[in-house]
Design a protein around this motif. Structure first.
Motif: not given
Length: 125
Positions: A62-83
């Motif tokens: 709840d503390s990060v909803k609307g502000r943080f976004t998780i995404s996966q870039e499978n081609a680069k085997n990378t997980l992202w956290l946009q804050m």
């Protein structure tokens, strides 16, 4: 051997943004049952931030909803956290975590089998 490595941490002012990558090796990110991020501030318990499961479903604290976004870039085997809209209370060490066991996905990412070394995020007011 599975390895997760976070980067992208740093010091920002309140209201600023950071984007944290987590590079996975030894296992394809799309093969994990779930991946996620958790954080831990000095003297505090770890806190789950966000989880993404293999079907693409996500679960945010709840503390990060609307502000943080998780995404996966499978081609680069990378997980992202946009804050975005960062607050001083977001200050913590941020860890990427993953598990290939579906039963673990209902829990918090700090319970997963694999985790990185973390990257420090400091938000000043």
């Amino acid at each position: 051997q599975v390895q997760l490595m976070e980067s992208g941490g740093g010091s920002v002012q309140a209201g600023g943004s950071l984007r944290l990558p987590c590079a996975a090796s030894g296992y394809d990110t799309y093969s994990f049952a779930c991946m996620g991020w958790f954080r831990q501030a000095p003297g505090k318990e770890p806190e789950g931030v966000v989880v993404v499961e293999s079907d693409g479903s996500t679960r945010y604290a709840d503390s990060v909803k609307g502000r943080f976004t998780i995404s996966q870039e499978n081609a680069k085997n990378t997980l992202w956290l946009q804050m975005t809209s960062l607050k001083p209370e977001d200050t913590a060490r941020y860890y990427c975590a993953a598990d290939y066991r579906p039963a673990l996905c209902v829990g918090e990412p700090y319970e997963y089998q694999y985790r990185g070394q973390g990257t420090q995020v400091t938000v000043s007011s």
